[in-house]
Design a protein around this motif. Structure first.
Motif, short mmCIF file in Angstrom:
data_model
loop_
_atom_site.label_atom_id
_atom_site.label_comp_id
_atom_site.label_asym_id
_atom_site.label_seq_id
_atom_site.Cartn_x
_atom_site.Cartn_y
_atom_site.Cartn_z
N GLN A 255 0.83 -1.21 0.00
CA GLN A 255 0.00 0.00 0.00
C GLN A 255 0.87 1.26 0.00
O GLN A 255 0.57 2.23 -0.71
CB GLN A 255 -0.91 0.01 1.24
CG GLN A 255 -1.85 1.20 1.31
CD GLN A 255 -2.90 1.17 0.22
OE1 GLN A 255 -3.64 0.19 0.10
NE2 GLN A 255 -2.98 2.23 -0.58
N PHE A 258 2.18 1.64 -3.46
CA PHE A 258 1.10 2.04 -4.37
C PHE A 258 0.82 3.54 -4.24
O PHE A 258 0.65 4.24 -5.25
CB PHE A 258 -0.16 1.23 -4.05
CG PHE A 258 -1.38 1.65 -4.83
CD1 PHE A 258 -1.50 1.34 -6.17
CD2 PHE A 258 -2.39 2.37 -4.22
CE1 PHE A 258 -2.63 1.73 -6.90
CE2 PHE A 258 -3.51 2.76 -4.93
CZ PHE A 258 -3.63 2.44 -6.27
N ASP A 259 0.77 4.04 -3.01
CA ASP A 259 0.53 5.48 -2.80
C ASP A 259 1.63 6.31 -3.46
O ASP A 259 1.36 7.36 -4.04
CB ASP A 259 0.45 5.78 -1.31
CG ASP A 259 -0.77 5.16 -0.64
OD1 ASP A 259 -1.73 4.80 -1.36
OD2 ASP A 259 -0.77 5.02 0.60
N VAL A 262 0.94 6.36 -7.28
CA VAL A 262 -0.14 7.27 -7.69
C VAL A 262 0.37 8.71 -7.73
O VAL A 262 0.10 9.45 -8.69
CB VAL A 262 -1.34 7.14 -6.74
CG1 VAL A 262 -2.40 8.20 -7.05
CG2 VAL A 262 -1.96 5.74 -6.85
N LEU A 285 -1.49 0.31 -12.32
CA LEU A 285 -2.07 0.83 -11.08
C LEU A 285 -3.32 0.03 -10.69
O LEU A 285 -3.53 -0.29 -9.51
CB LEU A 285 -2.41 2.31 -11.22
CG LEU A 285 -1.21 3.26 -11.31
CD1 LEU A 285 -1.68 4.68 -11.66
CD2 LEU A 285 -0.43 3.28 -9.99
N GLN A 289 -3.68 -2.17 -7.22
CA GLN A 289 -4.76 -1.95 -6.26
C GLN A 289 -5.58 -3.23 -6.05
O GLN A 289 -5.96 -3.56 -4.92
CB GLN A 289 -5.67 -0.82 -6.73
CG GLN A 289 -6.73 -0.43 -5.70
CD GLN A 289 -7.59 0.72 -6.18
OE1 GLN A 289 -8.12 0.68 -7.28
NE2 GLN A 289 -7.72 1.75 -5.35
N THR A 290 -5.84 -3.95 -7.14
CA THR A 290 -6.61 -5.19 -7.03
C THR A 290 -5.88 -6.21 -6.17
O THR A 290 -6.48 -6.89 -5.32
CB THR A 290 -6.88 -5.77 -8.43
OG1 THR A 290 -7.60 -4.80 -9.20
CG2 THR A 290 -7.70 -7.05 -8.34
N ILE A 292 -3.65 -5.63 -3.83
CA ILE A 292 -3.59 -5.17 -2.43
C ILE A 292 -4.94 -5.35 -1.74
O ILE A 292 -5.00 -5.87 -0.61
CB ILE A 292 -3.15 -3.69 -2.39
CG1 ILE A 292 -1.70 -3.56 -2.87
CG2 ILE A 292 -3.29 -3.12 -0.98
CD1 ILE A 292 -1.28 -2.13 -3.19
N VAL A 293 -6.00 -4.93 -2.38
CA VAL A 293 -7.33 -5.03 -1.75
C VAL A 293 -7.71 -6.49 -1.55
O VAL A 293 -8.25 -6.87 -0.49
CB VAL A 293 -8.38 -4.29 -2.60
CG1 VAL A 293 -9.79 -4.57 -2.07
CG2 VAL A 293 -8.12 -2.79 -2.58
N CYS A 327 1.41 -9.22 -2.87
CA CYS A 327 2.08 -7.96 -2.53
C CYS A 327 3.49 -7.90 -3.10
O CYS A 327 3.97 -6.82 -3.46
CB CYS A 327 2.07 -7.75 -1.02
SG CYS A 327 0.40 -7.43 -0.38
N ALA A 330 2.79 -6.77 -6.53
CA ALA A 330 2.43 -5.35 -6.55
C ALA A 330 3.67 -4.47 -6.38
O ALA A 330 3.81 -3.44 -7.05
CB ALA A 330 1.42 -5.05 -5.44
#
Length: 384
Positions: A255, A258-259, A262, A285, A289-290, A292-293, A327, A330
């Motif tokens: 996460q 990812f932040d 972005v 992206l 996100q997919t 991670i969620v 992860c 990701a």
């Protein structure tokens, strides 16, 4: 079914984030990122964890614990830096074992300092030939009168080099069917001599992973934990809780990356427009996100199942296996999106990727986790 945190959970999350920002991140920033933190720094961190009430989250409130549900604990743990979170689950899992298995006078001797963060604990289970197969433990325990003596070698032990107390998995020998008789023992390093050696690793380098040698290490007989033969069941219960928690440590790392992606995609330009305007960047992206969620929700589901008293062997194994792999993927995409900067030490994403890769090892390699899940699906064990 409600996936949104309630007001109480939002307060827990906010408190954890503030504590990390104000108390923990400054400690980490004062020390090299590629060297184990000194014990003094770890004690600073544990003082902050104690103030937040998570040094003994699974213990009842009336004995000084947090009295938290596993899901609430996971929500808090997800906010912590990865090396801190991994250290904490080794510590607090040992605290729970001392509370449930030690004689009352021994528990009363150690729990106050452990809960207050003045002392650090760990569990020493793994050996060279006893990782996923905990029944292969060879560390011997010999009981004579009021004393017991430990001989053996433990490896890949989190917190060992900075701890005060070790919960050691041993064997008293074999039963009539040839199976090892497991016994746990509490070693107080101020009273007993053990040799601890740090192990160099690819990630989580501010943390502490060690080899521990016991050579006829004497402990009082009163420091035996639980009953002979109950160690395997206790380990399984601990692993079921730890696995989704470890998954959430990977979610934390992914996460964070990812932040960063972005933000970077919005300011970095290539071919006359921001990266964010390129279709393949948007796809990366979306994939991140997919991943991670999905990982986060699987971990939450496993923790919630435990809170509801359901059997969690399969769901907990599935959560850790998926989260660690998802992860890592990701974070690989995050490195790719940042181009040349993504592979620099300066940015730190490559370090997060190495940290995430580490989490595929503790509390069950992904191969054995798949077999545990498969056993739950079929009712047939593939490894025993």
């Amino acid at each position: 079914m409600n996936f949104a945190p309630n007001e109480s959970q939002e307060m827990m999350i906010d408190a954890a984030r503030r504590m990390v920002r104000d108390r923990i991140d400054p400690v980490l920033a004062r020390h090299p990122v590629d060297k184990p933190l000194p014990r003094s720094a770890m004690l600073e961190i544990y003082a902050a964890l104690a103030e937040l009430g998570i040094t003994a989250p699974r213990l009842p409130v009336e004995v000084g614990g947090g009295g938290l549900k596993m899901l609430d604990y996971g929500l808090i743990l997800e906010q912590l830096p990865a090396i801190v979170a991994l250290s904490l689950i080794s510590h607090e899992g040992t605290v729970a074992r001392i509370y449930s298995g030690c004689p009352p006078e021994i528990a009363a001797q150690y729990l106050p300092d452990l809960i207050a963060g003045r002392k650090i604990a760990c569990t020493a289970n793994s050996e060279v030939n006893a990782g996923s197969d905990s029944n292969a433990v060879k560390t011997r325990l010999r009981v004579e009168g009021d004393s017991a003596y430990i001989s053996g070698r433990k490896i890949w032990i989190t917190n060992a080099s900075v701890c005060d107390l070790l919960n050691v998995s041993c064997t008293l020998g074999n039963d009539e069917r040839g199976r090892p008789i497991a016994q746990r023992a509490l070693v107080d390093r101020s009273q007993s001599t053990v040799e601890v050696r740090e192990i160099g690793v690819t990630g989580l380098q501010q943390g502490h992973l060690s080899e521990v040698l016991f050579e006829e290490t004497r402990i009082p007989r009163s420091h035996l934990i639980g009953e002979a033969g109950d160690a395997a069941r206790t380990l399984t219960v601990g692993w079921n809780g730890n696995r989704p928690l470890i998954g959430l440590m990977c979610v934390h790392l992914a996460q964070k990356a990812f932040d960063m992606c972005v933000e970077y995609a919005g300011v970095r330009e290539q071919f006359g427009k921001p990266l964010a305007a390129h279709q393949l960047v948007q796809q990366d992206l979306a994939d991140m996100q997919t991943l991670i969620v999905s990982a986060r929700l699987l971990c939450y589901q496993a923790l919630d199942a435990m809170d509801r008293g359901q059997r969690a062997n399969g769901s907990s194994a599935m959560a850790k296996r998926f989260a660690t792999q998802a992860c890592e993927r990701a974070l690989g995409l995050a490195m790719q999106l940042h181009g040349g900067m993504g592979i620099t030490e300066e940015l730190g994403i490559e370090r997060m990727w190495r940290d995430a890769r580490m989490f595929q090892v503790p509390d069950g390699m992904n191969g054995i986790l798949a077999l545990i899940q498969g056993r739950e699906i079929t009712g047939v064990s593939a490894f025993r």
